[in-house]
Design an enzyme around this catalytic site. Structure first.
Site, mmCIF file in Angstrom:
data_model
loop_
_atom_site.group_PDB
_atom_site.id
_atom_site.type_symbol
_atom_site.label_atom_id
_atom_site.label_comp_id
_atom_site.label_asym_id
_atom_site.label_seq_id
_atom_site.Cartn_x
_atom_site.Cartn_y
_atom_site.Cartn_z
ATOM 1 N N ASP A 77 0.872 -1.178 0.000
ATOM 2 C CA ASP A 77 0.000 0.000 0.000
ATOM 3 C C ASP A 77 0.905 1.222 0.000
ATOM 4 O OD1 ASP A 77 -2.184 1.816 0.387
ATOM 5 O OD2 ASP A 77 -3.312 0.237 1.383
ATOM 6 N N HIS A 102 1.397 1.730 -3.309
ATOM 7 C CA HIS A 102 0.384 2.580 -3.934
ATOM 8 C C HIS A 102 0.857 4.022 -4.060
ATOM 9 C CE1 HIS A 102 -3.214 -0.244 -2.881
ATOM 10 N NE2 HIS A 102 -2.347 -0.780 -3.714
#
Length: 512
Positions: A235, A269
């Site tokens: 993430d 991310h």
């Protein structure tokens, strides 16, 4: 100040012995004698939660691996901040609250063995019910606390509030140095309400499919220095936060005075991300001398109409990016984490400014090079009632992919779905922005598209590879624009397309 070897208290690095009690005994002995170093020698140690105390350095030797057991019942509820909300949740695997002078150092590794936690998350996401003794106790403790409504917090109804691998709350003089944190159940490392923090030479690792597998979350902390760290996570790599919505505004503690330097971000991310939980405010942040390889976004700022507060005084300098989705994303209209039953949250029209209205301003990006980017060179999207304000891009190069098969995607998640592939910088709802010595190479489209913007200065914004019948700059409804630079003068009217501009656009030496 002595050294307290956990093996002297019964710990065994044999991969199978439960060393929870031995490690806790060593920490207690160290604390009762005024502090010192709790030492973990080489070996593989199974353990449950580790609770730290003040004036202690937890030192893990090279060759040492600490594996946290997947027995959920061992992680009894503690006070935490979970996804921006103050509440109770499973105990973090390494936890400390209200400490002073706490350090974790060494060349060894702490492994959260998060797969068992991720499996339950995926079952809940698929609609299965889940309950246990700990989740029942967490639900009881959280009764009467603010409950988020209509958000994307998958686990809230079940109270399966997965823990971070490391969480320190209300701590002062924190040092993390040299160690590796990997395979966390939730966020990897989470510091909350901490002051005077030094993080140096730490490796944060999570598999690419880790749900909510952030690397390092700095949450309502002050005076934080992060240097020489490596991130490879599922993430956001490094994320700055300060609480969410009403609960974050109630606490009202900003993240401020943060420096990030000499770090490498490999996958994730986002490289360095601010928000979307920014309701206590985020300010005074510098990011320098970093490399981002294969992250979805590079520098990412995200918030929405539910958050309020501010993200301001952000300075980014001397960054190299490669194979990123979008190197720069600034988004006040982030569509996740809002009450979807409230039509104002996604209204394209301006709404009244309230305590829920966020303000992004004073962002300076300089000396950044990004190559083989896939969606947009940049994406800056404010609110009609509160535009992004005072943005500067100086000495920046964005080179987009030439791959004709690149499908692209969303540079960032705004209220409507905007899909781009190999395109330039997209700006909407911006007040005060300057481009100085910026080069953008697109696969298709202009270097810059701008709409609903005011006070724009474009100085030497250029493309080496021009496309037929495509301007370098395309303007929609934009006011107060001044353009200068060699390419603007040479190309003249083919440099600029201005179909809906409401005021005269001036190219220095000429007017259009």
């Amino acid at each position: 100040m002595g050294i307290y070897d956990i093996t002297k208290y019964g710990a065994k690095g044999d991969k199978v012995t439960d060393n929870t009690e031995a490690i806790a005994t060593a920490i207690t002995a160290c604390s009762e004698n005024g502090g010192g170093t709790v030492y973990i020698p080489d070996g593989t140690y199974q353990t449950g939660p580790i609770v730290l105390k003040s004036n202690i350095t937890l030192y893990i030797e090279a060759g040492a691996l600490v594996l946290f057991r997947s027995d959920f019942e061992a992680y009894q509820p503690v006070e935490t901040r979970w996804s921006g909300y103050e509440c109770y949740g499973f105990s973090p695997l390494i936890y400390g609250n209200g400490l002073k002078n706490v350090s974790i150092k060494g060349q060894g590794c702490f492994d959260g063995q998060g797969a068992a936690w991720w499996q339950i998350y995926h079952r809940i996401k698929q609609g299965e019910e889940y309950t246990s003794g700990v989740t029942k106790e967490i639900a009881k403790l959280n009764q009467g606390k603010f409950k988020p409504i209509n958000t994307n917090l998958i686990e809230w109804d079940t109270q399966f509030l997965r823990p971070p691998l490391l969480q320190l709350i209300n701590c002062e003089q924190v040092t993390l140095e040299g160690i590796t944190f990997q395979n966390s159940p939730f966020w990897n490392t989470h510091l909350v309400y901490c002051d005077h923090v030094s993080v140096r030479g730490v490796t944060f690792k999570n598999p690419s499919n880790t749900p909510n597998g952030d690397g390092f979350d700095i949450d309502s902390c002050q005076d934080v220095r992060v240097s020489d760290c490596h991130f490879d996570v599922g993430d956001d790599c490094l994320c700055l936060k300060s609480g969410i919505n009403e609960d974050g505004r109630r606490v009202g503690k900003p993240t401020e005075n943060v420096t990030v330097t000499n770090c490498t971000m490999f996958h994730g991310h986002g490289g360095v991300v601010m928000g979307s939980e920014n309701s206590g405010g985020i300010k005074n942040v510098t990011v320098s001398n970093c490399v981002f390889i294969g992250t979805d976004r590079g520098i990412r700022i995200k918030t929405n109409r539910a958050r309020g507060a501010y993200i301001k005084n952000i300075f980014v300098n001397n960054i190299y990016m490669e194979d990123v989705f979008c190197p720069l994303a600034i988004n006040s209209f982030y569509r996740y984490g809002v009450d979807e039953s409230d039509p104002l949250m996604s209204s394209p029209e301006a709404i009244p400014v309230t305590e829920k209205t966020p303000h992004i301003k004073q962002i300076e990006i300089s000396n950044v090079t990004a190559k083989n980017c896939r969606t947009a060179a940049g994406f800056i999207y404010g609110l009609p009632e509160k535009p992004v304000e005072d943005v500067s891009l100086r000495h920046v190069t964005f080179e987009m992919t030439d791959d004709l098969n690149e499908a692209g995607g969303e540079p960032d998640m705004v209220k409507e779905e905007i899909t781009m592939a190999g395109e330039g910088i997209y700006c909407k709802h911006v007040n005060g922005i300057e481009f100085h010595r910026v080069r953008v190479e697109t696969r298709q489209g202009p270097a810059l598209f701008m709409d609903q913007a005011t006070h724009v200065e474009i100085d030497h914004l250029a493309m080496k590879k021009l496309h037929p019948n495509t301007p370098v700059v395309k303007l929609g409804k934009v006011e107060d624009v001044v353009i200068s630079g060699r390419q603007a003068i040479q190309l003249k009217e083919t440099y600029l397309s201005s179909e809906e501009s409401t005021s005269e656009v001036v190219i220095v030496g000429e007017s259009l």
